[in-house]
Design an enzyme around this catalytic site. Structure first.
Site, PDB file in Angstrom:
ATOM      1  N   GLY A 104       0.850  -1.263  -0.047  1.00  0.00           N
ATOM      2  CA  GLY A 104      -0.046  -0.233  -0.184  1.00  0.00           C
ATOM      3  C   GLY A 104       0.289   0.863  -0.124  1.00  0.00           C
ATOM      4  N   ASP A 127       5.677  -9.943   5.472  1.00  0.00           N
ATOM      5  CA  ASP A 127       5.071 -11.179   4.413  1.00  0.00           C
ATOM      6  C   ASP A 127       5.494 -11.270   3.539  1.00  0.00           C
ATOM      7  OD1 ASP A 127       2.802 -10.387   6.410  1.00  0.00           O
ATOM      8  OD2 ASP A 127       1.238  -9.209   5.251  1.00  0.00           O
ATOM      9  N   GLU A 187       4.143 -30.104  11.816  1.00  0.00           N
ATOM     10  CA  GLU A 187       3.788 -30.878  10.437  1.00  0.00           C
ATOM     11  C   GLU A 187       2.868 -30.462  10.096  1.00  0.00           C
ATOM     12  OE1 GLU A 187       4.478 -31.718  14.610  1.00  0.00           O
ATOM     13  OE2 GLU A 187       5.705 -32.671  13.297  1.00  0.00           O
TER      14      GLU A 187
HETATM   15  O1  F6P Z   1       0.973  -6.472   6.385  1.00  0.00           O
HETATM   16  C1  F6P Z   1       2.155  -6.735   7.702  1.00  0.00           C
HETATM   17  C2  F6P Z   1       1.087  -7.283   8.888  1.00  0.00           C
HETATM   18  O2  F6P Z   1       1.758  -7.661   9.157  1.00  0.00           O
HETATM   19  C3  F6P Z   1      -0.092  -8.559   8.329  1.00  0.00           C
HETATM   20  O3  F6P Z   1       0.441 -10.247   8.012  1.00  0.00           O
HETATM   21  C4  F6P Z   1      -0.159  -8.201   9.001  1.00  0.00           C
HETATM   22  O4  F6P Z   1      -2.567  -8.812   8.629  1.00  0.00           O
HETATM   23  C5  F6P Z   1      -1.407  -6.836   8.904  1.00  0.00           C
HETATM   24  O5  F6P Z   1       0.541  -6.756   8.692  1.00  0.00           O
HETATM   25  C6  F6P Z   1      -1.589  -6.205  10.931  1.00  0.00           C
HETATM   26  O6  F6P Z   1      -2.105  -5.033  10.520  1.00  0.00           O
HETATM   27  P1  F6P Z   1      -2.027  -4.129  11.460  1.00  0.00           P
HETATM   28  O7  F6P Z   1      -0.963  -4.008  12.467  1.00  0.00           O
HETATM   29  O8  F6P Z   1      -2.967  -2.782  11.211  1.00  0.00           O
HETATM   30  O9  F6P Z   1      -3.263  -4.819  12.706  1.00  0.00           O
END
Ligand code: F6P
Length: 319
Positions: A104, A127, A187
């Site tokens: 983003g 991610d 697993e």
């Molecule tokens: O985009 C990175 C991330 O860590 C995602 O894996 C996770 O879903 C999201 O950010 C969580 O975002 P926030 O900190 O806004 O809850």
């Protein structure tokens, strides 16, 4: 260019501070002033910034998160918001930006580039879903955090003949779950990219139980559903008593690993150098140990190649 700005945007991660420090000191070394915008694009919209000398970025390399702080801004997603951001950037006398963040944030960087602001992006997201870089900032530290937590959970699981469903981050990406499954000997990995076969999962875990193994670990990406639901669905079919742990934001913090300090420092350095050399609208990334720059236009329309081979490896090793 006489004055540039640095922004950290979106979800924070370990290694952002290394990139801020490196971009700042690189620019200062080239005789250019640096400002840091606070709280991502929100700070840009408000013109909320601080002047950054070498001292301002001292003592941050070993700290997780971002000392500039980060935020998600709805206003910046609008055209009017972006035009306002450009006005603010110009009022402050900033002539170019290094923008550190995830998908983003890089889309925001491209929007600013299209409005005439010179930008260079640095990929940062645990991610690891940003294309044109082998690794984004924060991924390595997050994986080390996960491995530490899973090893701890495995100790207690083994003492009680239990199965644990452990939920890791990854809204749309199974990268962390897959890699952590390989590295912890879990697993099973349940990820958004692959439909889970619950019958097969139950058979495999029941077989483990009947063999007399003492524990089972299922790593599940948050984007693949709720760990509680999976645990509830499988609990009567696998033999093991079942528990759930959601690792949550623990994964994103903590002292950056060697790797994140190193790529943060390298990416920050190249980003500042490219910006000051007149490059625009690009993202710097790591490609087989080399730092390469890719147009943001290509980054935002591409998808990172799925790790089919690695998901397969997690499955082979988890039997
Ligand atoms: O985009 C990175 C991330 O860590 C995602 O894996 C996770 O879903 C999201 O950010 C969580 O975002 P926030 O900190 O806004 O809850």
């Amino acid at each position: 260019m006489k004055r540039i700005g640095i922004v950290t945007s979106g979800g924070d991660c370990s290694g952002m501070n290394a990139a801020i420090r490196s971009a700042t000191r690189t620019a200062l070394g080239m005789g250019v002033q640096v400002v840091g915008f606070r709280k991502g694009y929100l700070g840009v919209l408000k013109g909320d910034h601080l002047e950054m000398g070498s001292k301002e970025v001292a003592g941050i390399l070993h700290r997780g998160g971002t000392f500039l702080q980060s935020a998600r801004s709805d206003e910046f997603r609008t055209e009017a918001g972006r035009e306002k951001a450009v006005r603010r950037i110009r009022e402050i006398g900033v002539e170019g930006l290094v923008i550190i963040g995830g998908d983003g944030s890089l889309k925001g960087a491209l929007a600013l580039h299209r409005l005439g602001v010179p930008v260079i992006g640095i990929p940062a997201s645990i991610d690891n879903d940003i294309p044109f870089t082998d690794m984004a900032l924060g991924v390595d530290t997050a994986l080390n955090n996960i491995i530490y937590a899973v090893d701890c959970i495995k100790d207690t699981a083994s003492s009680h003949d239990r199965a644990f469903v452990i939920e890791v981050m990854g809204r749309n990406s199974g990268y962390l779950a897959t890699m952590a499954a390989i590295a912890t000997g879990a697993e099973y990995a349940i990820i958004p990219e692959v439909e889970v076969d619950l019958a097969e999962l139950c058979n495999q875990l029941r077989h483990r139980y009947e063999e007399g193994r003492s524990n089972a670990i299922i790593l599940m990406a948050e984007g693949a559903g709720k760990a509680e639901n999976i645990a509830e669905t499988i609990k009567d079919a696998i033999g093991f008593e079942t528990r759930v742990t959601v690792l949550g934001h623990y994964q994103r913090g903590g002292a950056p690993s060697y790797f994140d300090r190193m790529i943060g420092s390298r990416l920050g350095n190249v980003a500042a150098k490219l910006l000051l050399a007149g490059e625009r609208g690009k993202m710097v990334g790591l490609n087989c140990s080399e730092i390469v720059a890719t147009p943001l236009e290509s980054v935002v329309v591409s998808e990172k190649r799925q790790q089919d081979e690695l998901f397969g490896l997690a499955a082979i090793l988890g039997v």
